[in-house]
Design a protein around this motif. Structure first.
Motif, PDB file in Angstrom:
ATOM      1  N   PHE B  54       0.848  -5.933  -0.422  1.00  0.00           N
ATOM      2  CA  PHE B  54       1.658  -5.516   0.724  1.00  0.00           C
ATOM      3  C   PHE B  54       0.819  -4.717   1.716  1.00  0.00           C
ATOM      4  O   PHE B  54      -0.179  -4.092   1.379  1.00  0.00           O
ATOM      5  CB  PHE B  54       2.918  -4.749   0.309  1.00  0.00           C
ATOM      6  CG  PHE B  54       2.743  -3.825  -0.870  1.00  0.00           C
ATOM      7  CD1 PHE B  54       2.180  -2.566  -0.728  1.00  0.00           C
ATOM      8  CD2 PHE B  54       3.189  -4.220  -2.125  1.00  0.00           C
ATOM      9  CE1 PHE B  54       2.045  -1.724  -1.803  1.00  0.00           C
ATOM     10  CE2 PHE B  54       3.047  -3.381  -3.221  1.00  0.00           C
ATOM     11  CZ  PHE B  54       2.469  -2.131  -3.060  1.00  0.00           C
ATOM     12  N   SER B  55       1.271  -4.741   2.970  1.00  0.00           N
ATOM     13  CA  SER B  55       0.545  -4.070   4.054  1.00  0.00           C
ATOM     14  C   SER B  55       0.746  -2.567   3.925  1.00  0.00           C
ATOM     15  O   SER B  55       1.659  -2.093   3.253  1.00  0.00           O
ATOM     16  CB  SER B  55       1.066  -4.544   5.405  1.00  0.00           C
ATOM     17  OG  SER B  55       2.428  -4.153   5.531  1.00  0.00           O
ATOM     18  N   ASP B  58       4.171  -1.554   5.276  1.00  0.00           N
ATOM     19  CA  ASP B  58       5.267  -1.858   4.353  1.00  0.00           C
ATOM     20  C   ASP B  58       5.262  -0.908   3.174  1.00  0.00           C
ATOM     21  O   ASP B  58       6.312  -0.518   2.665  1.00  0.00           O
ATOM     22  CB  ASP B  58       5.162  -3.309   3.845  1.00  0.00           C
ATOM     23  CG  ASP B  58       5.785  -4.283   4.815  1.00  0.00           C
ATOM     24  OD1 ASP B  58       5.541  -5.495   4.695  1.00  0.00           O
ATOM     25  OD2 ASP B  58       6.533  -3.820   5.716  1.00  0.00           O
ATOM     26  N   TYR B  59       4.065  -0.485   2.737  1.00  0.00           N
ATOM     27  CA  TYR B  59       3.992   0.437   1.614  1.00  0.00           C
ATOM     28  C   TYR B  59       4.575   1.791   1.992  1.00  0.00           C
ATOM     29  O   TYR B  59       5.307   2.409   1.234  1.00  0.00           O
ATOM     30  CB  TYR B  59       2.563   0.597   1.101  1.00  0.00           C
ATOM     31  CG  TYR B  59       2.536   1.431  -0.144  1.00  0.00           C
ATOM     32  CD1 TYR B  59       2.115   2.754  -0.118  1.00  0.00           C
ATOM     33  CD2 TYR B  59       3.000   0.902  -1.354  1.00  0.00           C
ATOM     34  CE1 TYR B  59       2.139   3.537  -1.269  1.00  0.00           C
ATOM     35  CE2 TYR B  59       3.023   1.670  -2.502  1.00  0.00           C
ATOM     36  CZ  TYR B  59       2.594   2.980  -2.447  1.00  0.00           C
ATOM     37  OH  TYR B  59       2.634   3.753  -3.582  1.00  0.00           O
ATOM     38  N   ARG B  60       4.241   2.201   3.236  1.00  0.00           N
ATOM     39  CA  ARG B  60       4.798   3.480   3.696  1.00  0.00           C
ATOM     40  C   ARG B  60       6.315   3.402   3.778  1.00  0.00           C
ATOM     41  O   ARG B  60       7.028   4.341   3.447  1.00  0.00           O
ATOM     42  CB  ARG B  60       4.218   3.863   5.073  1.00  0.00           C
ATOM     43  CG  ARG B  60       2.956   4.707   4.963  1.00  0.00           C
ATOM     44  CD  ARG B  60       2.652   5.412   6.267  1.00  0.00           C
ATOM     45  NE  ARG B  60       2.378   4.455   7.344  1.00  0.00           N
ATOM     46  CZ  ARG B  60       1.202   3.880   7.541  1.00  0.00           C
ATOM     47  NH1 ARG B  60       0.196   4.145   6.760  1.00  0.00           N
ATOM     48  NH2 ARG B  60       1.024   3.024   8.546  1.00  0.00           N
ATOM     49  N   GLU B  61       6.793   2.232   4.230  1.00  0.00           N
ATOM     50  CA  GLU B  61       8.239   2.020   4.310  1.00  0.00           C
ATOM     51  C   GLU B  61       8.858   2.102   2.916  1.00  0.00           C
ATOM     52  O   GLU B  61       9.902   2.731   2.720  1.00  0.00           O
ATOM     53  CB  GLU B  61       8.519   0.643   4.938  1.00  0.00           C
ATOM     54  CG  GLU B  61       9.993   0.284   5.036  1.00  0.00           C
ATOM     55  CD  GLU B  61      10.776   1.150   6.029  1.00  0.00           C
ATOM     56  OE1 GLU B  61      10.141   1.846   6.860  1.00  0.00           O
ATOM     57  OE2 GLU B  61      12.009   1.182   5.941  1.00  0.00           O
ATOM     58  N   LEU B  62       8.198   1.491   1.937  1.00  0.00           N
ATOM     59  CA  LEU B  62       8.654   1.544   0.553  1.00  0.00           C
ATOM     60  C   LEU B  62       8.765   2.973   0.057  1.00  0.00           C
ATOM     61  O   LEU B  62       9.737   3.363  -0.582  1.00  0.00           O
ATOM     62  CB  LEU B  62       7.653   0.827  -0.359  1.00  0.00           C
ATOM     63  CG  LEU B  62       7.978  -0.591  -0.755  1.00  0.00           C
ATOM     64  CD1 LEU B  62       6.714  -1.286  -1.250  1.00  0.00           C
ATOM     65  CD2 LEU B  62       9.026  -0.614  -1.863  1.00  0.00           C
ATOM     66  N   GLU B  63       7.730   3.738   0.364  1.00  0.00           N
ATOM     67  CA  GLU B  63       7.723   5.142  -0.059  1.00  0.00           C
ATOM     68  C   GLU B  63       8.873   5.902   0.575  1.00  0.00           C
ATOM     69  O   GLU B  63       9.590   6.653  -0.098  1.00  0.00           O
ATOM     70  CB  GLU B  63       6.395   5.802   0.324  1.00  0.00           C
ATOM     71  CG  GLU B  63       5.237   5.360  -0.540  1.00  0.00           C
ATOM     72  CD  GLU B  63       3.961   6.117  -0.243  1.00  0.00           C
ATOM     73  OE1 GLU B  63       3.745   6.493   0.939  1.00  0.00           O
ATOM     74  OE2 GLU B  63       3.179   6.350  -1.171  1.00  0.00           O
ATOM     75  N   ARG B  64       9.075   5.669   1.863  1.00  0.00           N
ATOM     76  CA  ARG B  64      10.164   6.338   2.576  1.00  0.00           C
ATOM     77  C   ARG B  64      11.497   5.986   1.932  1.00  0.00           C
ATOM     78  O   ARG B  64      12.331   6.856   1.675  1.00  0.00           O
ATOM     79  CB  ARG B  64      10.179   5.895   4.038  1.00  0.00           C
ATOM     80  CG  ARG B  64       9.799   6.993   5.004  1.00  0.00           C
ATOM     81  CD  ARG B  64      10.172   6.670   6.438  1.00  0.00           C
ATOM     82  NE  ARG B  64       9.810   5.335   6.864  1.00  0.00           N
ATOM     83  CZ  ARG B  64       8.684   5.057   7.511  1.00  0.00           C
ATOM     84  NH1 ARG B  64       7.810   5.993   7.777  1.00  0.00           N
ATOM     85  NH2 ARG B  64       8.426   3.809   7.891  1.00  0.00           N
TER      86      ARG B  64
END
Lengths: 320, 320
Positions: B54-55, B58-64
């Motif tokens: 994943f980009s 997208d990873y930051r979004e996942l974390e959020r």
């Protein structure tokens, strides 16, 4: 004794009612929004899962990692500056929880540290608050003299109003500063200062968590620490002024009717009489009288008093 | 005045030294482990990223999403039971932060709610603590009579020892209960009770967050609420007993040497003399004398007062 028990029972009833009312209001204000956020989150989550095809277990693992990584993202929490910050949140009982001891030895030390540190802090803030009240009283007296009043006197009401203004000013000053340094709105920064200085310390907003401030911005770090400690002095001194007044008013009325206080009365008529004269209500009444007459007087203070946020305003996990 | 300022300055110096020592010890205990965990997390994260590709965004979004979803995972936080729980954490200043108002109106109400609720809670716990101390004193007197002592008397030392035992017992009882209901180790449950009842309330451990307990286990919910409120009474009553004793000892010594307290001395010799007699140290000394003689006496209590965890013992994000 019976009056004290009745008063205690009434207060307990009061608290329970207060909690019930609060619960109803928070439910009304937050429940709807909670459901909305939950639906939105579930939606976004399934989109990402579909996009990458995560297995359920891997996704849970990712979530776990994200949660555990969060404090690290905010910088090193346990270097000296971070530990000092943490130590402040322990002994002042703010307890943001932005960092908490991960090791068992850290937890053990934390408990002993709090055991000694909290009473030490209470005594210190009592002392500081008393000095602050003395200073405020002196300033008010001087101001009244300047205004040309012939027999200047500082009443309890003057002190309460002055206290309110100092508290409001402290919160506003902090709000302006943290809004600037953390990039929060003035309202959120004010909320942060309030939650900190009442020592509630949710941790939904925590200062010094952006841009590795703990390591990179020593002046701002020093300011934050000073603000918390001075702010707690202010709030504690005021809370004490107000709470003691209420205690004196509440405890005093029934007993004052029974035992009029005579200034010249000798104290030694035997233990029962002494105990009667020096009952709580008498003591509190005298404390009140002396609060008026003695510029230096201030009753024991209990400090009342909060958290930072990551750069992205959509809140940390706690503001659901 | 000068003595009071010197005492205040000494206390402030004391606190600052205490914080410095604490920071050094926490640094030594936690820093190493923090680095280790950070490395491990980064490693696991890259493994998963390599696996799924994943980009960064997208990873930051996942974390959020993971962070925001966490409270929801623990169940509905703002239904009535959850709101009641939250209201308790506000007015007692525990402030776990497991849930915090997400809406601005919730934040505003929270501040007003705390503004009135915290002093109300302080007064209530003062009252409850005083009743508890009275009960303990009566029990001790009765016990001494049973033991056949001719002139049974409850000394301050007896009260302190009894207080310590009651506090320890309260913590142990809570630890046993929460270890059982939450699936924590006894040590972690004890740590939770301690952090809760001192009102630090990190939020690394929060009760009622497993298995949707808030909605599904009303008896356990009731127990948790009662435990917090009774536990705070116990800790607050004891803290007060100890802190006041220190205040009396500390404030008293220099002034007592200057003005010996004579039981029969009349009080009215003029305002200066009265102010002198009724200085803080005198008042505190009398309070101490009356604490010995008056079974019902207990000085104003400041409540001192814990957290849940998800099922998986590897801690929530805060224990890094």
């Amino acid at each position: 004794m019976r009056e004290q028990s009745a008063r205690t029972a009434a207060l307990v009833l009061c608290i329970v009612s207060y909690l019930l009312v609060g619960a109803a209001v928070f439910d009304a204000l937050e429940s709807e929004a909670e459901s909305g956020r939950k639906r939105l989150l579930a939606q976004k989550r399934s989109e990402l899962r579909r996009k990458y095809g995560f297995s359920a277990e891997d996704y849970r693992e990712l979530e776990r990692l994200a949660l555990q990584a969060e404090p690290h993202r905010a910088g090193r929490q346990w270097k000296f500056a971070g530990s000092f910050y943490f130590a402040i949140t322990v002994i002042t009982t703010i307890g943001y929880g932005h960092a908490a001891p991960g090791t068992d030895s850290g937890k053990v030390f934390c408990m002993f540290y709090a055991l000694l540190g909290i009473p030490l802090t209470l005594v210190t803030f009592q002392s500081l608050g008393e000095r602050l009240n003395a200073l405020v009283r002196r300033l008010l007296l001087a101001a009244k003299r300047c205004l040309g009043l012939r027999r200047p006197r500082v009443s309890p009401e003057n002190m309460v109003v002055a206290g309110l203004l100092v508290c409001a000013g402290t919160l506003a000053l902090g709000a302006a500063a943290f809004a600037h340094f953390e990039g929060w709105t003035f309202f959120h920064a004010y909320y942060y200062c309030f939650i900190t200085l009442t020592t509630i310390g949710f941790g939904d907003f925590v200062a010094l968590q952006n841009d590795e401030a703990l390591q990179r911005k020593p002046p701002y770090v020093a300011f934050s620490f000073l603000y918390i400690l001075l702010g707690l002095t202010v709030i504690g001194a005021f809370l004490n002024l107000v709470v003691l007044r209420f205690l004196a008013a509440g405890a005093d009325a029934p007993e004052r009717a029974a035992r009029p206080l005579r200034p010249g009365a000798p104290e030694s008529r035997g233990p029962a009489h002494r105990a009667g004269l020096l009952s709580i209500s008498c003591r509190l009444h005298r404390l009140e009288l002396c609060a008026r007459d003695n510029p230096g007087f201030s009753p024991p203070a209990s400090p009342g008093a909060g958290g930072g946020q990551t750069r992205r305003p959509p809140a940390r996990r706690k503001s659901i």
